[in-house]
Design an enzyme around this catalytic site. Structure first.
Site, PDB file in Angstrom:
ATOM      1  N   THR A 137       0.874  -1.243  -0.068  1.00  0.00           N
ATOM      2  CA  THR A 137      -0.052  -0.092   0.101  1.00  0.00           C
ATOM      3  C   THR A 137       0.849   1.176  -0.101  1.00  0.00           C
ATOM      4  O   THR A 137       2.027   0.936  -0.156  1.00  0.00           O
ATOM      5  CB  THR A 137      -0.975  -0.128   1.203  1.00  0.00           C
ATOM      6  N   ASN A 138       0.368   2.405   0.269  1.00  0.00           N
ATOM      7  CA  ASN A 138       0.908   3.751   0.153  1.00  0.00           C
ATOM      8  C   ASN A 138       0.758   4.623   1.343  1.00  0.00           C
ATOM      9  O   ASN A 138      -0.279   4.046   2.132  1.00  0.00           O
ATOM     10  CB  ASN A 138       0.888   4.128  -1.260  1.00  0.00           C
ATOM     11  N   ARG A 139       1.563   5.753   1.430  1.00  0.00           N
ATOM     12  CA  ARG A 139       1.081   6.539   2.686  1.00  0.00           C
ATOM     13  C   ARG A 139      -0.063   7.548   2.533  1.00  0.00           C
ATOM     14  O   ARG A 139      -0.409   8.317   3.157  1.00  0.00           O
ATOM     15  CB  ARG A 139       2.297   7.434   2.748  1.00  0.00           C
TER      16      ARG A 139
END
Ligand code: CTP
Length: 205
Positions: free
Chosen positions: A12-14
């Protein structure tokens, strides 16, 4: 989005989802009927918005297509560009002395490009670009490549943008670039919603 590796791990990402949720809220405030297709984020659902929760890019695309027809699509999600080619059926175990597993990635569908070319294309398709350098040049290229009408470009190299509450954006259209001053994400959302309403010929009051 979050892309599963095995039953307990994801890529996933921030992104916090804050800007997207603020835009959904601002459009609903102007009287729009809003479907908010959300990845796994911690934001509360804005009042008056129909929320569809998804995890992966492919689920997000399906939910967006199911929400058509629509007057406008605002693609603000940080969609994972790639997903693991295979999802292990059970948790991948660490075995003493064995090399770490390798994760092979495959490309995810591009939701913005797909909606821009859909038979039931919304009259206005807005994309976002999170860039760290030559922000507007990249945004112009993205506009052409993805076939959307506007790109809202933000410079994520500025401290505090990812996950923060302020944003500095430029609106890139085929006619040129508008640079907006740094503002809270809620204010960026209100201005964007007002611009969308004006473009679609609706009332902003
Ligand atoms: N986007 C999308 N589907 C994807 C990836 C991105 O709809 N699979 C949308 C995002 O919601 C955003 C826009 O495309 O509106 C820009 O995303 P970005 O990841 O910056 O675009 P890329 O084409 O991946 O460009 P780059 O690799 O230069 O970042």
């Amino acid at each position: 989005t979050a892309e599963p590796v095995d039953p307990v791990r994801v890529l996933t990402n921030r992104s916090s989802g804050k800007q997207g949720f603020a835009i959904a809220a601002a459009l609903a405030n102007l009287g729009a009927e809003v479907t908010l297709v959300a990845g796994p984020v911690a934001e509360p659902t804005p009042p008056g918005v129909r929320r569809v929760d998804v995890e992966t890019a492919r689920e997000m695309l399906a939910a967006c297509e199911a929400a058509l027809p629509a007057d406008v699509a605002v693609c603000v999600a940080a969609v994972a560009d790639w997903r693991p080619a295979e999802v292990a059926a059970g948790k991948t175990k660490k075995t003493q002395g064995a090399p770490p597993p390798e994760i092979r990635l495959v490309e995810n569908p591009d939701i913005l490009a797909t909606l821009s070319r859909a038979a039931a294309r919304p009259r206005l398709v807005v994309g976002f670009a999170a860039e760290t350098e030559t922000v507007e040049d990249h945004a112009r290229a993205k506009l052409a490549r993805k076939g959307c009408d506007w790109i809202v470009a933000n410079d994520v190299s500025r401290p505090g943008v990812m996950g923060g509450s302020d944003n500095t954006v430029s609106i890139v259209t085929r006619d040129g670039v508008e640079r907006w001053e740094e503002a809270p994400k809620a204010e960026v959302a209100r201005r964007l919603a007002a611009r969308i309403a004006t473009t679609l010929g609706g009332e902003t009051q």
